[in-house]
Design a protein around this motif. Sequence first.
Motif, PDB file in Angstrom:
ATOM      1  N   THR A  22       8.267  19.743 -15.153  1.00  0.00           N
ATOM      2  CA  THR A  22       8.931  18.462 -14.893  1.00  0.00           C
ATOM      3  C   THR A  22       8.881  18.110 -13.409  1.00  0.00           C
ATOM      4  N   LEU A  23       9.169  19.106 -12.561  1.00  0.00           N
ATOM      5  CA  LEU A  23       9.120  18.869 -11.120  1.00  0.00           C
ATOM      6  C   LEU A  23       7.700  18.546 -10.661  1.00  0.00           C
ATOM      7  N   THR A  24       6.721  19.266 -11.243  1.00  0.00           N
ATOM      8  CA  THR A  24       5.325  19.015 -10.885  1.00  0.00           C
ATOM      9  C   THR A  24       4.912  17.603 -11.258  1.00  0.00           C
ATOM     10  N   ASN A  25       5.302  17.186 -12.479  1.00  0.00           N
ATOM     11  CA  ASN A  25       4.952  15.835 -12.931  1.00  0.00           C
ATOM     12  C   ASN A  25       5.636  14.774 -12.073  1.00  0.00           C
ATOM     13  N   LYS A  26       6.906  15.030 -11.712  1.00  0.00           N
ATOM     14  CA  LYS A  26       7.617  14.069 -10.863  1.00  0.00           C
ATOM     15  C   LYS A  26       6.943  13.960  -9.496  1.00  0.00           C
ATOM     16  N   SER A  27       6.561  15.122  -8.951  1.00  0.00           N
ATOM     17  CA  SER A  27       5.886  15.118  -7.648  1.00  0.00           C
ATOM     18  C   SER A  27       4.547  14.409  -7.741  1.00  0.00           C
ATOM     19  N   ARG A  28       3.822  14.668  -8.849  1.00  0.00           N
ATOM     20  CA  ARG A  28       2.514  14.035  -9.033  1.00  0.00           C
ATOM     21  C   ARG A  28       2.662  12.514  -9.170  1.00  0.00           C
ATOM     22  N   LEU A  29       3.656  12.075  -9.965  1.00  0.00           N
ATOM     23  CA  LEU A  29       3.870  10.638 -10.133  1.00  0.00           C
ATOM     24  C   LEU A  29       4.297   9.996  -8.812  1.00  0.00           C
ATOM     25  N   LYS A  30       5.120  10.707  -8.042  1.00  0.00           N
ATOM     26  CA  LYS A  30       5.543  10.189  -6.747  1.00  0.00           C
ATOM     27  C   LYS A  30       4.357  10.059  -5.800  1.00  0.00           C
ATOM     28  N   LEU A  31       3.469  11.086  -5.848  1.00  0.00           N
ATOM     29  CA  LEU A  31       2.270  11.048  -5.008  1.00  0.00           C
ATOM     30  C   LEU A  31       1.363   9.890  -5.408  1.00  0.00           C
ATOM     31  N   LEU A  32       1.166   9.723  -6.737  1.00  0.00           N
ATOM     32  CA  LEU A  32       0.325   8.625  -7.213  1.00  0.00           C
ATOM     33  C   LEU A  32       0.919   7.275  -6.830  1.00  0.00           C
ATOM     34  N   HIS A  33       2.259   7.200  -6.901  1.00  0.00           N
ATOM     35  CA  HIS A  33       2.928   5.947  -6.535  1.00  0.00           C
ATOM     36  C   HIS A  33       2.712   5.642  -5.054  1.00  0.00           C
ATOM     37  N   ARG A  34       2.846   6.665  -4.218  1.00  0.00           N
ATOM     38  CA  ARG A  34       2.638   6.468  -2.788  1.00  0.00           C
ATOM     39  C   ARG A  34       1.182   6.090  -2.488  1.00  0.00           C
ATOM     40  N   ARG A  35       0.254   6.731  -3.209  1.00  0.00           N
ATOM     41  CA  ARG A  35      -1.157   6.387  -3.020  1.00  0.00           C
ATOM     42  C   ARG A  35      -1.413   4.947  -3.417  1.00  0.00           C
ATOM     43  N   GLU A  36      -0.820   4.540  -4.545  1.00  0.00           N
ATOM     44  CA  GLU A  36      -1.011   3.162  -5.008  1.00  0.00           C
ATOM     45  C   GLU A  36      -0.423   2.179  -4.001  1.00  0.00           C
ATOM     46  N   GLU A  37       0.715   2.538  -3.403  1.00  0.00           N
ATOM     47  CA  GLU A  37       1.309   1.679  -2.379  1.00  0.00           C
ATOM     48  C   GLU A  37       0.371   1.545  -1.183  1.00  0.00           C
ATOM     49  N   ASN A  38      -0.241   2.666  -0.784  1.00  0.00           N
ATOM     50  CA  ASN A  38      -1.170   2.630   0.352  1.00  0.00           C
ATOM     51  C   ASN A  38      -2.382   1.740   0.054  1.00  0.00           C
ATOM     52  N   ILE A  39      -2.899   1.857  -1.198  1.00  0.00           N
ATOM     53  CA  ILE A  39      -4.049   1.037  -1.580  1.00  0.00           C
ATOM     54  C   ILE A  39      -3.663  -0.438  -1.603  1.00  0.00           C
ATOM     55  N   GLN A  40      -2.471  -0.740  -2.148  1.00  0.00           N
ATOM     56  CA  GLN A  40      -2.024  -2.127  -2.182  1.00  0.00           C
ATOM     57  C   GLN A  40      -1.795  -2.669  -0.779  1.00  0.00           C
ATOM     58  N   ASP A  41      -1.307  -1.807   0.132  1.00  0.00           N
ATOM     59  CA  ASP A  41      -1.162  -2.224   1.539  1.00  0.00           C
ATOM     60  C   ASP A  41      -2.528  -2.561   2.131  1.00  0.00           C
ATOM     61  N   LEU A  42      -3.534  -1.752   1.749  1.00  0.00           N
ATOM     62  CA  LEU A  42      -4.890  -2.009   2.235  1.00  0.00           C
ATOM     63  C   LEU A  42      -5.401  -3.348   1.733  1.00  0.00           C
ATOM     64  N   PHE A  43      -5.170  -3.632   0.448  1.00  0.00           N
ATOM     65  CA  PHE A  43      -5.616  -4.905  -0.124  1.00  0.00           C
ATOM     66  C   PHE A  43      -4.826  -6.076   0.471  1.00  0.00           C
ATOM     67  N   THR A  44      -3.541  -5.847   0.754  1.00  0.00           N
ATOM     68  CA  THR A  44      -2.738  -6.896   1.384  1.00  0.00           C
ATOM     69  C   THR A  44      -3.290  -7.236   2.762  1.00  0.00           C
ATOM     70  N   THR A  45      -3.673  -6.195   3.505  1.00  0.00           N
ATOM     71  CA  THR A  45      -4.288  -6.413   4.819  1.00  0.00           C
ATOM     72  C   THR A  45      -5.586  -7.204   4.678  1.00  0.00           C
ATOM     73  N   ALA A  46      -6.358  -6.875   3.624  1.00  0.00           N
ATOM     74  CA  ALA A  46      -7.611  -7.597   3.385  1.00  0.00           C
ATOM     75  C   ALA A  46      -7.336  -9.063   3.066  1.00  0.00           C
ATOM     76  N   ARG A  47      -6.292  -9.326   2.268  1.00  0.00           N
ATOM     77  CA  ARG A  47      -5.951 -10.711   1.945  1.00  0.00           C
ATOM     78  C   ARG A  47      -5.510 -11.470   3.198  1.00  0.00           C
ATOM     79  N   ASP A  48      -4.738 -10.774   4.048  1.00  0.00           N
ATOM     80  CA  ASP A  48      -4.323 -11.417   5.304  1.00  0.00           C
ATOM     81  C   ASP A  48      -5.535 -11.757   6.159  1.00  0.00           C
TER      82      ASP A  48
END
Length: 229
Positions: A76-102
């Motif tokens: 459970t802890l591993t899955n939570k950590s993995r989901l948190k990591l994926l969420h943070r990665r997705e946020e970073n990618i979306q920040d990158l795309f936001t910068t591209a849109r700007d």
Amino acid sequence: MARPMSDEEVALELNKMVAFIKQEALEKVREIRIKADEEFAIEKAKLVKQEQHAIDALHEKKRKQAEVAQKIAQSTLTNKSRLKLLHRREENIQDLFTTARDSLLTLSDVSDGTGRYAQFLEGIITEGLLQLLEPDVIVATRQQDVHVAQAAAENAKIAYKEISGRDVQIRVHGSLSDEIAGGVKLSNASQRTKLDNTLDERLRLLEAGMLPEIRTELFGPNSNRKFYT
């Protein structure tokens, strides 16, 4: 002929018999007690062994339950950590795309005086004309881009003529939303055939096409992925 025993002799014989019987009884009692003690010891050892087996079995059951609970908690802890990591990665990618849109919004600012956006519009209109190959084309753009789009369309007509040898009539109108980053949409006269050449659509296609490559570049290869095309 034997003489009869006296009362004293009879009493003596009776006492001897009673003593013998008493001794026999005491021996029997001792044998019974010894046997009972042995049977008690055997039964006691048997019960103790059974209880030990029961305690061992209970301990083993609890140990296995604890191991399962620990594995579940760890998973459970591993899955939570993995989901948190994926969420943070997705946020970073979306920040990158936001910068591209700007950056696109900066590119499509016609008041910047660099002419980059006008050259871009000329290129995508020419590209759209070559894809449609229609004699009459409608170019839709943002209201603020109408003038620069009209100039770009005139240049695109010349480039289209040079490449295809065909003439084309282009009508430009500002019907696209000001919420988009820029670009144009082209259609034929009946508007049945449409082509989306807006910056937003191009960025969306780029995001979808390059997302795996961007993830690999940012976070390294996916260790769980076994096949690559």
